[in-house]
Every structure is written in structure tokens, then in C-alpha cells.
Motif scaffolding. Structure first.
Motif, PDB file in Angstrom:
ATOM      1  N   GLU A 140      -6.224   7.235  -6.551  1.00 43.78           N
ATOM      2  CA  GLU A 140      -6.557   8.466  -5.845  1.00 43.78           C
ATOM      3  C   GLU A 140      -6.573   8.269  -4.327  1.00 43.78           C
ATOM      4  N   ASP A 141      -7.024   7.110  -3.882  1.00 47.56           N
ATOM      5  CA  ASP A 141      -7.071   6.841  -2.445  1.00 47.56           C
ATOM      6  C   ASP A 141      -5.808   6.157  -1.935  1.00 47.56           C
ATOM      7  N   LEU A 142      -4.800   6.020  -2.822  1.00 51.17           N
ATOM      8  CA  LEU A 142      -3.500   5.421  -2.511  1.00 51.17           C
ATOM      9  C   LEU A 142      -3.587   3.928  -2.186  1.00 51.17           C
ATOM     10  N   SER A 143      -4.734   3.292  -2.452  1.00 53.17           N
ATOM     11  CA  SER A 143      -4.830   1.849  -2.216  1.00 53.17           C
ATOM     12  C   SER A 143      -4.067   1.068  -3.287  1.00 53.17           C
ATOM     13  N   ARG A 144      -3.987   1.618  -4.492  1.00 49.79           N
ATOM     14  CA  ARG A 144      -3.157   1.029  -5.553  1.00 49.79           C
ATOM     15  C   ARG A 144      -1.830   1.763  -5.572  1.00 49.79           C
ATOM     16  N   LYS A 145      -0.758   1.037  -5.419  1.00 45.03           N
ATOM     17  CA  LYS A 145       0.554   1.663  -5.358  1.00 45.03           C
ATOM     18  C   LYS A 145       0.999   2.176  -6.730  1.00 45.03           C
ATOM     19  N   GLY A 146       1.931   3.100  -6.703  1.00 44.88           N
ATOM     20  CA  GLY A 146       2.615   3.468  -7.929  1.00 44.88           C
ATOM     21  C   GLY A 146       3.405   2.270  -8.437  1.00 44.88           C
TER      22      GLY A 146
END
Length: 543
Positions: free
Chosen positions: A342-348
Motif C-alpha cells: 500500500e505504501d509502495l515500499s514493496r515492489k510489484g
């Protein structure tokens, strides 16, 4: 924040607290605990939340278009979930290779692993696995006692899968021990090792239960029948679809794609059959070894992103790379994608099962890069993650398979329209993928509604494998796990082609209106978020 948006946000938090495993998959910010209660009490608690939220929603009036869309999407998803619960689907929640066993195991791999605090959380989730699996076994046993068994084929497949996760089967998948080896010999090493060992023992116990206790009492019949299939359709598509019409359309679509394949094959090797051309491409258009495959995948993902950024789409900077992960021991068969946190810290991430291969056919895998990456899932789910306050938190974190898989299959066709299938044979690869998705429609609907094949014969597991292999052109290593998946996950396999059909119909209607601009249409369509196909059609008609 409007009252409807606030209710959507509250539901996400409450649901995450009742299902921390799903919260990890969705990449929600926050720590909602470690254990999902898969016992009957846990399922009842989640059903109570659905009932309560629907009641609260019914008392609220939308204040504008975004409010109305948020309310409609929340209501549709909750009603679909309630219908499945009321049919007792949780008592027979048993499917493989994608199912509860793999979900419990794989969610640990998605946890952040950097400092000791994050590794401490990994250990806590590992320690929760025995209790989660015990609760699930209780629910399955209750289902048997209530006359609600899952199919024996799924029980046996899940038992084999659990044995692999425990490290007790030949060619076992990477275990949690492989994961925690990343940590080394720091202060949490003993705690991590103990937690992993307990998790492995729980998989072994679950495998023994499924094989020895559950399977002998499971259902011989694979088909779920019309009532259960209608609920499954609503869950996967977010719409009510006539399955018999879709079955007939699926056969016609398969024939149409096959004709296009024959024409494409003739351009590659004039006079050769499609099968001969495929064999030729397998022997000429490939890379050897996992390292070369990984390098090729990473290059193709990035090339696609660079090709559309700023021209066809506007991709936020945080989403301009994709993590590519190889899966040496996976039994999933097909590649898949997991969305950014959700916070974009983990990439797709795109995940690629190796299936015991050393040679990887690039001509057929290029289209899957576009499906799982850009302009497919990564672009779509990335746009949702970056939508901010324009979507409710529920809208940003939910998923409708018909919408998402339909977009990803539409993205493959879009790549064709953009001329991306220049490498030799790669357009035939796109078409074979389309044939596979059409075959999925007829197999899934035909099996679960027990409809006859065109020649009047009945579906069997072996016949389904034959159709997927011969008509769907599936790779040999994927056939059995793919069919096992369709048999245990009704109506999900139809979401690709029926979703693509909805996206293409909506675009055709939009193109007929004055001033159509494809980039603006794509942007506006993705900004709707993941909605059911019924909502998608009505909303896109207004764009």
C-alpha cells in the motif's frame, strides 16, 4: 473524508484484523497480527463483519460520483462474499495449487526482511502457521460432518503440496528454512529456525490429515453444480453471466483464435502446421539456464515500461521497475503477479515457476511478460496503489478477477496493436496464450456444469488435460496443475477471456463516440479501480 469512504476504510481495517494473511497479500500498511482464524468461529466472525458493514452502508447516501462508485463496489463485493459463506463454501475451502495451503505458506515470503524487527515479525508469522492450519482442519472436518465435502482430487493434491512445503517430497519446493537462511547467524537465528521447524511439522501434519482422514470421505465428483457455480461467477466476475452463453462463445472464440494461429504459423514457416512451427520455435527461440532466463525476463519487463511511459501511459516513478522472482520448486504451473504494498515500499513482483526446465522458450513467454507486468497487472494495480484519495481504501486494495485478469489479457492484445511482438514467433506466442484462455472457458464451465463437449462426450480430468494440451496449446509441465486449479477454483479460469471481452466491448463503444483518445480512456478506465464487470460496463459507457 465522506461517511462512505470512512466506512470503506473501516471495513479494510476490521477485515485485516480478522485476516492478517490477506492483509499481507494486499500489502496493507500496519501490523494486523500474525494469525488468521480459519476455524468455523473465524469464518463466522468475518461473515458478521460483512453483515454489519452492509447494514451501515445501507444507511448512507452518496454525496457524489466517487462516493457512489465506492458504495457500489463495496456492496457488490460484500454481497458476493456473503453468498459464498451462506452456501457453506468455507467448509470445503480446499483447492490446489492455489489455495489455503499455498496462501499460508507464501504470505511469509511477502513480509519485509531487512532489520531484526522485520525478521522478528517473520518469526511471529511462522509461529502462527500451526494454529492456522489446525483451525482450517477443524473447519474441513466440520464440513465433512455437515455433508459439505470438497473433491477428493483437491484433497490429494493439497496433501502432496503440503508435503512439499514440509520438505518431505521429491523435488520439494523451497521451504521456510531456505527463506530464513537469508538471515544468517544473528540473534534471532535460533528463534527463526524453531519457528520454521514447527511450521514444517504443521504442513506434514496437514498432509497426513488430508490424505489419511479427509480424502477417503471427500467427494468423488469434481463438478460444483449450477447453484455453487453461479455464486462463484459472481465472486470472480462481479457480474451475473449466463454460463451456457459463455460456454458456446468460448468454443467459437477458440476456433477463431485457432484460425488466426494457423495464419500466423504460415507466415513463420509456410506449409508447416501450427504444431510443427511451435516445435521449431521451441528448438530455436529460447534461453538456457535460470540465470539467462532471469536476465531475459528483467530486460523485457523494463523494455515494456520504458516503451509506454509518458506516451501511452503515465507511470508513477515508484512503479517503473518490477521485481522478477524465479520459483525453482513451485507446483503452480503458471506465472503470477503480486501487487505493490500500500505504501509502495514493496515492489510489484512477477513470479515465474521453472517447472524443472533448463531451456526456456522466449517466443511464448514474451506475451506473459506483458500480461503480468506492463501494460498488464503491474500497470493496472500500480495505478490503483498510486490513486491516493481518489479511491477508497477498499477500492485501492480489493480485487475482482474478471476486471484484473480481463485487463491483463486485454493488455496482451494492446501490445500486439502496438507492434511489440517483433521477435520471431512471439506473436504466435500471444495467440497460443489466447487459445489457452479460451480453452479455460470451455473446460471450466463444461466441467462444473457437466455440459457435453461438441461431440456429445462428457468431461473428465483426462479429457480436460487433452483439450488444454491440444486445443489450448499449454506447455506440457503446466497441463496437470492448470487443470487441477480449474477443478478446485470454479469460475476463476473464465475471468480472463470474459473479462477481456468486457474490456474490448467497452473500448469499441467508446471509440464510436466523437473525440475518443486512447490514452485518456486508459487513464480514466484504470482510475475506476478494481470493479465488477457489471459496474465496469456502466462506468466506461459514461466516459
Amino acid at each position: 473524508m465522506t461517511p462512505i469512504f470512512r466506512l470503506c476504510d473501516q471495513y479494510v481495517v476490521r477485515a485485516a484484523e480478522l485476516n492478517p494473511v490477506d492483509a499481507v497479500y494486499m500489502g496493507l500498511s500496519g501490523d494486523f497480527g500474525q494469525a488468521t482464524d480459519y476455524s468455523p468461529d473465524g469464518h463466522d466472525a468475518r461473515r458478521d463483519l460483512v453483515t454489519q458493514t452492509l447494514a451501515e452502508l445501507s444507511a448512507l447516501e452518496p454525496t457524489g460520483p466517487e462516493d457512489a462508485r465506492a458504495a457500489a463496489h463495496l456492496r457488490e463485493r460484500l454481497e458476493a462474499e456473503a453468498a459464498a459463506h451462506d452456501l457453506g463454501e468455507h467448509y470445503r475451502e480446499l483447492s490446489t495449487p492455489f489455495g489455503l495451503v499455498s496462501g499460508v505458506r507464501d504470505h511469509v515470503d511477502l513480509l519485509p526482511r531487512g532489520d531484526d524487527e522485520q525478521w522478528h515479525r517473520v518469526a511471529a508469522h511462522l509461529r502462527a502457521i500451526p494454529g492456522m492450519l489446525a483451525g482450517w482442519r477443524t473447519t474441513l472436518q466440520t464440513g465433512l460432518e455437515r455433508g459439505l465435502p470438497a473433491a477428493r482430487r483437491q484433497a490429494e493434491g493439497a496433501a502432496e503440496q503440503a508435503d512439499r512445503y514440509a520438505g518431505n517430497a521429491a523435488g520439494s519446493a523451497p521451504t521456510h528454512a531456505d527463506l530464513i537462511a537469508e538471515y544468517g547467524d544473528g540473534p534471532l537465528a535460533k528463534d527463526l529456525a524453531d519457528a520454521a521447524a514447527r511450521a514444517h511439522a504443521a504442513y506434514a501434519e496437514t498432509a497426513a490429515y488430508l490424505r489419511g482422514t479427509y480424502a477417503p470421505r471427500a467427494a468423488e465428483r469434481d463438478a460444483v453444480g449450477p447453484e455453487r457455480y453461479a455464486v462463484a461467477i459472481r465472486n470472480s466476475l462481479g457480474d451475473d453471466v449466463d454460463p451456457r452463453e459463455a460456454y458456446a462463445w468460448g468454443w467459437a472464440e477458440l476456433e477463431r483464435v485457432e484460425a488466426e494461429m494457423a495464419a500466423e504459423a504460415a507466415r513463420i514457416l509456410p506449409g508447416a502446421s501450427v504444431s510443427e512451427v511451435i516445435a521449431h520455435l521451441d528448438d530455436s527461440e529460447y534461453v538456457s539456464g535460470p540465470d539467462a532466463y532471469l536476465a531475459w525476463l528483467e530486460e523485457q519487463h523494463q523494455r515494456a515500461i520504458d516503451a509506454v511511459q509518458g506516451t501511452r501511459f503515465d507511470i508513477p516513478e515508484a512503479l517503473r521497475t518490477v521485481d522478477v522472482v524465479l520459483l525453482p520448486g513451485s507446483t503452480s504451473g503458471a506465472p503470477y503477479y503480486t501487487q505493490p504494498s500500500e505504501d509502495l515500499s514493496r515492489k510489484g513482483r512477477t513470479w515465474w515457476p521453472l517447472g524443472g526446465r533448463e531451456r526456456f522458450a522466449t517466443w511464448s513467454d514474451l506475451t506473459t511478460v506483458f500480461h503480468e507486468g506492463v501494460p498488464g497487472h503491474h500497470l493496472q494495480l500500480g495505478a490503483v496503489a498510486a490513486a491516493g484519495e481518489r479511491l477508497s481504501r477498499h477500492g485501492r486494495t480489493s480485487w475482482v478477477s474478471g476486471h484484473g485478469e480481463g485487463w491483463a489479457l486485454y493488455a496482451e492484445r494492446l501490445a500486439d496493436e502496438l507492434g511489440w511482438f517483433e521477435p520471431r514467433g512471439s506473436r504466435l506466442g500471444m495467440l497460443t496464450g489466447s487459445a489457452l484462455r479460451a480453452a479455460r472457458v470451455v473446460i471450466d464451465i463444461g466441467v462444473h456444469l457437466e455440459l457435453p463437449l461438441p461431440d456429445g462426450s462428457a468431461w473428465t480430468f483426462e479429457k480436460a488435460c487433452e483439450v488444454l494440451r491440444e486445443r489450448g496449446r499449454a506447455d506440457a509441465h503446466t497441463v496437470r496443475p492448470e487443470i487441477l486449479r480449474y477443478f478446485g477454483w470454479p469460475a476463476q479460469a473464465i475471468s480472463y477471456k470474459l473479462g477481456e471481452r468486457a474490456w474490448l466491448q467497452a473500448r469499441d463503444e467508446a471509440r464510436a463516440r466523437p473525440g475518443f483518445d486512447l490514452k485518456r480512456w486508459h487513464t480514466a478506465a484504470l482510475e475506476l479501480g478494481p470493479v465488477g464487470l457489471g459496474t465496469l460496463r456502466s462506468q466506461l459507457a459514461a466516459l
